[in-house]
Scaffold this motif. Structure first.
Motif, mmCIF file in Angstrom:
data_model
loop_
_atom_site.group_PDB
_atom_site.id
_atom_site.type_symbol
_atom_site.label_atom_id
_atom_site.label_comp_id
_atom_site.label_asym_id
_atom_site.label_seq_id
_atom_site.Cartn_x
_atom_site.Cartn_y
_atom_site.Cartn_z
ATOM 1 N N LEU A 18 15.697 -37.507 31.710
ATOM 2 C CA LEU A 18 16.473 -37.226 30.701
ATOM 3 C C LEU A 18 18.044 -37.899 30.429
ATOM 4 C CD1 LEU A 18 17.175 -33.198 32.933
ATOM 5 C CD2 LEU A 18 16.206 -33.578 30.906
ATOM 6 N N ARG A 19 18.427 -37.879 29.135
ATOM 7 C CA ARG A 19 19.407 -38.578 29.056
ATOM 8 C C ARG A 19 20.629 -38.373 28.383
ATOM 9 N NH1 ARG A 19 20.617 -42.673 23.727
ATOM 10 N NH2 ARG A 19 20.725 -40.806 22.435
ATOM 11 N N LEU A 20 21.765 -38.594 29.892
ATOM 12 C CA LEU A 20 22.892 -37.539 29.644
ATOM 13 C C LEU A 20 24.664 -38.404 28.495
ATOM 14 C CD1 LEU A 20 23.125 -36.683 33.494
ATOM 15 C CD2 LEU A 20 22.392 -35.076 31.326
ATOM 16 N N SER A 21 24.503 -37.845 27.634
ATOM 17 C CA SER A 21 25.856 -38.621 26.932
ATOM 18 C C SER A 21 27.349 -37.497 27.843
ATOM 19 C CB SER A 21 25.627 -38.065 25.756
ATOM 20 O OG SER A 21 24.138 -38.229 24.535
ATOM 21 N N CYS A 22 28.012 -39.117 27.415
ATOM 22 C CA CYS A 22 30.122 -38.196 27.954
ATOM 23 C C CYS A 22 30.628 -38.514 26.634
ATOM 24 C CB CYS A 22 29.872 -39.221 29.148
ATOM 25 S SG CYS A 22 31.916 -38.626 29.994
ATOM 26 N N THR A 23 31.091 -38.017 25.315
ATOM 27 C CA THR A 23 31.828 -38.431 24.519
ATOM 28 C C THR A 23 33.296 -37.863 24.369
ATOM 29 O OG1 THR A 23 29.465 -37.946 23.322
ATOM 30 C CG2 THR A 23 31.456 -38.118 21.882
ATOM 31 N N ALA A 24 33.540 -39.025 24.423
ATOM 32 C CA ALA A 24 35.122 -38.839 24.863
ATOM 33 C C ALA A 24 35.988 -38.999 22.749
ATOM 34 C CB ALA A 24 36.099 -40.323 25.403
ATOM 35 N N THR A 78 30.496 -43.235 23.415
ATOM 36 C CA THR A 78 29.975 -41.797 24.174
ATOM 37 C C THR A 78 29.282 -42.698 25.100
ATOM 38 O OG1 THR A 78 29.460 -40.765 22.425
ATOM 39 C CG2 THR A 78 27.657 -40.573 23.939
ATOM 40 N N VAL A 79 29.702 -42.798 26.602
ATOM 41 C CA VAL A 79 29.009 -43.101 27.661
ATOM 42 C C VAL A 79 27.648 -42.264 27.624
ATOM 43 C CG1 VAL A 79 28.804 -43.906 30.251
ATOM 44 C CG2 VAL A 79 30.554 -44.643 27.701
ATOM 45 N N TYR A 80 26.515 -42.996 28.422
ATOM 46 C CA TYR A 80 24.764 -42.170 28.443
ATOM 47 C C TYR A 80 24.513 -42.482 29.816
ATOM 48 C CZ TYR A 80 24.614 -42.518 23.610
ATOM 49 O OH TYR A 80 25.441 -42.301 22.101
ATOM 50 N N LEU A 81 24.154 -42.185 30.259
ATOM 51 C CA LEU A 81 23.105 -41.872 31.642
ATOM 52 C C LEU A 81 21.871 -41.443 31.815
ATOM 53 C CD1 LEU A 81 23.610 -42.737 34.539
ATOM 54 C CD2 LEU A 81 23.461 -40.632 35.577
ATOM 55 N N GLN A 82 20.851 -43.132 31.285
ATOM 56 C CA GLN A 82 19.169 -42.385 31.654
ATOM 57 C C GLN A 82 19.056 -41.938 32.762
ATOM 58 O OE1 GLN A 82 17.345 -42.016 28.384
ATOM 59 N NE2 GLN A 82 15.734 -41.723 30.082
ATOM 60 N N MET A 83 18.363 -40.982 33.138
ATOM 61 C CA MET A 83 17.636 -40.737 33.824
ATOM 62 C C MET A 83 16.170 -40.034 34.715
ATOM 63 S SD MET A 83 21.208 -37.815 35.557
ATOM 64 C CE MET A 83 19.931 -36.891 34.273
#
Length: 121
Positions: A18-24, A78-83
């Motif tokens: 999964l890839r999570l996104s954190c958008t400010a 945006t910061v992503y977290l590729q899992m």
């Protein structure tokens, strides 16, 4: 007003990705420490990963090293977290947090509301 919005959570089988996104919004993430945290049912919130948006340095919890990758897209704020290679123990609500003027993820100033990740067969 600063807002952080996480997205990209969902249900996946063990071994999946999964890839999570954190958008400010309301702020440009130029000089921030952005951290990903997770909270499993019945457990305390734990740190997963951190990125310094000014230095580009990253860090990871031992439990996710080699499987998760944090990155940033400055154009998208945006910061992503590729899992990858997800395990059932990765299940939880994932939050992003931001601390202004620091390269260290602690005492975060802002938090998102989280996105749920479920890893199950």
């Amino acid at each position: 007003q600063v807002q952080l919005v996480e997205s990209g959570g969902g249900s996946v089988q063990p071994g999946g990705s999964l890839r999570l996104s954190c958008t400010a919004s309301g702020v440009t993430l130029d000089y921030y420490a952005i951290g990903w945290y997770r909270q499993a049912p019945g457990k305390e919130r734990e740190a997963v990963s951190c990125i310094s948006t000014s230095e580009g340095t990253t860090s990871y919890a031992d439990s996710v090293k080699g499987r998760f990758t944090v990155s940033m897209d400055n154009d998208r704020n945006t910061v992503y977290l590729q899992m990858n290679s997800l395990k059932p123990e990765d299940t939880g609500v994932y939050y992003c947090g931001a601390r202004y003027g620091s390269s260290v993820c602690s005492a975060m100033h802002f938090w998102g509301k989280g996105t749920l990740v479920t890893v199950s067969s």
